[in-house]
Structure formats: structure tokens, C-alpha cells
Design an enzyme around this catalytic site. Structure first.
Site, PDB file in Angstrom:
ATOM      1  N   ARG A  63      52.776  50.070  35.270  1.00  0.00           N
ATOM      2  CA  ARG A  63      53.660  50.783  36.223  1.00  0.00           C
ATOM      3  C   ARG A  63      53.741  52.284  35.959  1.00  0.00           C
ATOM      4  NH1 ARG A  63      53.510  46.475  39.525  1.00  0.00           N
ATOM      5  NH2 ARG A  63      54.827  44.740  38.885  1.00  0.00           N
ATOM      6  N   ASN A  93      47.000  50.407  41.041  1.00  0.00           N
ATOM      7  CA  ASN A  93      47.995  50.538  42.118  1.00  0.00           C
ATOM      8  C   ASN A  93      49.314  51.109  41.594  1.00  0.00           C
ATOM      9  OD1 ASN A  93      48.450  48.152  40.711  1.00  0.00           O
ATOM     10  ND2 ASN A  93      49.225  47.042  42.486  1.00  0.00           N
ATOM     11  N   ASP A 150      43.647  46.311  43.432  1.00  0.00           N
ATOM     12  CA  ASP A 150      44.507  45.157  43.190  1.00  0.00           C
ATOM     13  C   ASP A 150      45.893  45.328  43.797  1.00  0.00           C
ATOM     14  OD1 ASP A 150      45.420  42.690  42.023  1.00  0.00           O
ATOM     15  OD2 ASP A 150      46.589  43.938  40.682  1.00  0.00           O
ATOM     16  N   HIS A 230      43.089  36.615  39.639  1.00  0.00           N
ATOM     17  CA  HIS A 230      44.167  35.597  39.645  1.00  0.00           C
ATOM     18  C   HIS A 230      43.918  34.461  40.647  1.00  0.00           C
ATOM     19  CE1 HIS A 230      45.274  38.367  42.822  1.00  0.00           C
ATOM     20  NE2 HIS A 230      46.004  39.165  42.053  1.00  0.00           N
ATOM     21  N   ASP A 303      47.936  39.154  34.582  1.00  0.00           N
ATOM     22  CA  ASP A 303      48.540  39.846  35.730  1.00  0.00           C
ATOM     23  C   ASP A 303      49.984  40.235  35.373  1.00  0.00           C
ATOM     24  OD1 ASP A 303      48.980  40.994  38.205  1.00  0.00           O
ATOM     25  OD2 ASP A 303      49.160  39.094  39.292  1.00  0.00           O
TER      26      ASP A 303
END
Length: 420
Positions: A63, A93, A150, A230, A303
Site C-alpha cells: 500500500r 496498484n 493486478d 490467485h 495476495d
């Protein structure tokens, strides 16, 4: 540092032996039984403990930048070390997305201050919009280890094909989030009886399967190293198996939550069991385990998706998808795959160490003389309880569970970065 009397499992060389390991200047200098301490080197007696390569997790969200109230490079690194993970690959992302050399360089520069190995992907497209291709060559030269949008699928097949061709030219993995949003009314929960009970339309497996089918064929024709991220559907596993048989350079990730839980978990854990792709049926879970068993699925990745307690306390349809995973991945693998006879411990470790390291051309993933001293030291038969976290977030359905595989030490670059 001298590690004495550890039971070494090294999947890369298929080694299983009781031995000693000497570490010098951040690397493994000697592996042999009966090594004698030299000078004033630190000695760790690992009697009764297993030594393996530090885990390599190919699918991580720290993040950072932009959403650091959920996680940042430092807290993410601490969580990784606690979970025995010495190398992570972060997704692109972030906010801003990692679509420029400037953003990539900033992350990698700050990552060098942390005590684990933090690698960074770059996004396939500008702003994750799937319209304008990034300069793959420039991003590789700046340090990107792969490419992915992703979180967002590449819906344009021709664009995706060109991206694969660009990745193939550079021999770089391209990782794909497989989801045709036109099939999805409510994300994060499998369409089926559980969603019906909750009065939610949900996300059907076909949304993943049509994209996987397309990208398996694109991988075959472009010869790109492609990763299906995933994987959640049994049909998707079958498609990857076929593509491998046809000769595609295709790989698949399974997450611990997808081989451990089904959509029934949403009834018990609510938003803590909401993830994207969603938990699916027992049939799908068993197909994922079968895919891990026969090598169709060659990567186990978490993930790791931290969210704040406030976000996860929202209504089921409003809360974000995802769970934290770094601190529980080895325990879940040992508990649900090894102890149940689905995989040997070496097979589990292969999918968490040398396979991901080899795919992404990383220096870790093996315990050999001259290799980086990145190690996880644990007892596969000792239980522990998931009761606290070094991550900023604790959004997981596994809190309170007793798992096998207690980690005693994590060593990265020859330094103890976690000790229980």
C-alpha cells in the site's frame, strides 16, 4: 554466524539432511555436518528445528505509496519477517500506480532501508487503465521485476497480447488478474447458495474462467512467461493444466485462503472472508489442491491485502476485498496441505521458495554455498496460535486459529530479522 544441528530442506537441490550452516558476510559460506565455531561467531543451536530457504512471496500489497494507513514498506517488512518471508514482490496498484521510472525508483530506494528483500512490479498500463502501454524496457532497467495491473483485468485481448509480447521480449513475467466484470454484480463473494442466502448476486466463477481461457491461449501464442494470479476456480486450474500440456510458459498462484476455505466462511467471518477473487466451493478448493499436487499450480502466494478495521466493518457489499496473509502462509500450508497428506513439506516449500525465485530471476530461494543467507527456521510439528500481528492490519479470518509450523527465526542477508 554458525547454525548448528538444523534439519535442512532445500527443494531446489532436493536436499534433506541434518547439517550445520556457516554464514559469512550475508552469504552461506559452508554447509557441512560437524562445523566448529570460529573466532567469536554467534552460534545458534537448531536441534529439533527445520531450516529452509526464506520464503518468496510473489503477490504482495504494501500500500506504499498512497494508502499507508493500511500498511507501508516498514510494517510490511516486519510482517513478512515474522512469517518467514525474506523476499516479497509488491504489486503496482498503488497511488500513484507504479507506471513511471520516478515512482518505481522512489519505492526501490526506500525499500533498501528495510531488512528483507523488497522487489517491485511495474504496471502494464498507464494509470491501470488498460489503454496506453508502459515502457517495459525502461521500467525493467529501473529495477522492475515483472509487470501487472493486478486488481484490474486487461479486458482488451489485443492489448493484452501486445503486453505479453513485450514481456516475452524482455523475458519478464507478466501477471494477470482474471476477471470479466460484465459477469459480476457484487464482488468478493462467490455467486451461489451462500450468496443467495445473503441476498447478494455475487461473482460467478465464469468471470474468471473466460479470462483464464483467453490468456492461456495468448500465452501459448506469444511464448510469454504468464502468471495467472490467485486462481480460485477448478475449471481455471484445468485450463492452466491444458495450456501447460500444449507448451505455454504459464504459471499459476494459489493463495492459502483459497486452498483452506470455501464460500461458507463468509457466513461465519463476514467481511473478513471477503476477497477478490472470492472463496468458492469445496469442489473448487479440492481442484486447487489437486493442481498444487500435480504441479499445475507452481506458486503459493498470499495476495497480502491489508485493510483498516473501519473499512472491514462496513456492510458486506461495501467493505473492500482482501485479507492479510504474510504472517500465516507457512502455517496454513503446513496445517492444510502437509499435515493432511496433500503435499510433502519439500513440495510445499518448493512452491514458496525456489519456484517463485526462479520465475522472477531472484537471487534467493535456495540454501547452497555462495547463496544469500536468507533462511526460515521453524518446527513443522509445533503449534502456535494466530493472536497478534506486526502488520498494521489484522483483517483475516484466521485470527484465533491454531496452526502447525511455528517459526523460531527468520534470517535475511545473514541477519536475524525475526526471532520468537
Amino acid at each position: 554466524m554458525l547454525l548448528k544441528n538444523g534439519f535442512l530442506i532445500n527443494p531446489k537441490t532436493h536436499t534433506q539432511e541434518l547439517t550445520d550452516i556457516r554464514i559469512l558476510n550475508g552469504k552461506i559460506s559452508q554447509i557441512s555436518a560437524g562445523l566448529v565455531p570460529e573466532n567469536s561467531e554467534e552460534v545458534l543451536d537448531l536441534t529439533g528445528l527445520t531450516v529452509a530457504p526464506g520464503l518468496v512471496d510473489t503477490h504482495i500489497h504494501f500500500r506504499d505509496p498512497g494508502l499507508t494507513y493500511k500498511e507501508d514498506l516498514h510494517t510490511g517488512a516486519l510482517a513478512a519477517a515474522r512469517g518467514g518471508v525474506t523476499s516479497v514482490i509488491c504489486m503496482a496498484n498503488t497511488k500513484p500506480a507504479v507506471d513511471s521510472v520516478e515512482t518505481l525508483t522512489d519505492i526501490l530506494t526506500r525499500a533498501k532501508k528495510e531488512k528483507i528483500n523488497i522487489y517491485q512490479t511495474a504496471s502494464v498500463s498507464q494509470g491501470l487503465k488498460g489503454e496506453i502501454m508502459n515502457d517495459f524496457k525502461a521500467l525493467k532497467e529501473a529495477g522492475a521485476c515483472g509487470f501487472t495491473d493486478d486488481g484490474i483485468p486487461l479486458l482488451d485481448a489485443e492489448f493484452c497480447s501486445r503486453a505479453m509480447e513485450n514481456a516475452a521480449e524482455l523475458n519478464m513475467p507478466i501477471s494477470l488478474h482474471e476477471e470479466d466484470k460484465s459477469f459480476i454484480a457484487n464482488n468478493g463473494i462467490n455467486a451461489g447458495p451462500v450468496a443467495d442466502r445473503l441476498g447478494i448476486t455475487g461473482s460467478p466463477a465464469i468471470a474468471e474462467e473466460v479470462m483464464v481461457a483467453r490468456d492461456c491461449m495468448l500465452a501459448l501464442h506469444t511464448k510469454a512467461p504468464v502468471v495467472i494470479q490467485h486462481i480460485s476456480s477448478g475449471n481455471s486450474v484445468a485450463l492452466v493444466r491444458l495450456a501447460k500440456e500444449l507448451g505455454a510458459d504459464i504459471h499459476a498462484e494459489a493463495t492459502p485462503h483459497h486452498f483452506t476455505l470455501t464460500d461458507e466462511a463468509v457466513l461465519t467471518y463476514g467481511t473478513l472472508a471477503k476477497m477478490n477473487p472470492p472463496l468458492r466451493t469445496e469442489k473448487d478448493r479440492q481442484a486447487i489442491i489437486a493442481g498444487l499436487k500435480d504441479g499445475t499450480i507452481d506458486l503459493i502466494a498470499t495476495d497480502h491485502a491489508p485493510h483498516s478495521a473501519e473499512e472491514k466493518s462496513k456492510a458486506l457489499t461495501d467493505a473492500p476485498s482482501g485479507i492479510t496473509g504474510l504472517e500465516t502462509s507457512l502455517g496454513l500450508g503446513i496445517t492444510n496441505l502437509v499435515k493432511k497428506g496433500c503435499l510433502t513439506l519439500e513440495e510445499l516449500l518448493e512452491k514458496m521458495t525456489c519456484n517463485p525465485a526462479d520465475l522472477y530471476h531472484l537471487p534467493g530461494g535456495s540454501v547452497e554455498e555462495g547463496a544469500p543467507a536468507d533462511l526460515v527456521i521453524f518446527n513443522p510439528d509445533e503449534t502456535w496460535t494466530v493472536d497478534s500481528f506486526l502488520s498494521k492490519s489484522s483483517n483475516t479470518p484466521f485470527k484465533g486459529m491454531e496452526l502447525y509450523g511455528k517459526i523460531h527465526y527468520t534470517i535475511c542477508r545473514g541477519e536475524i530479522v525475526y526471532q520468537d
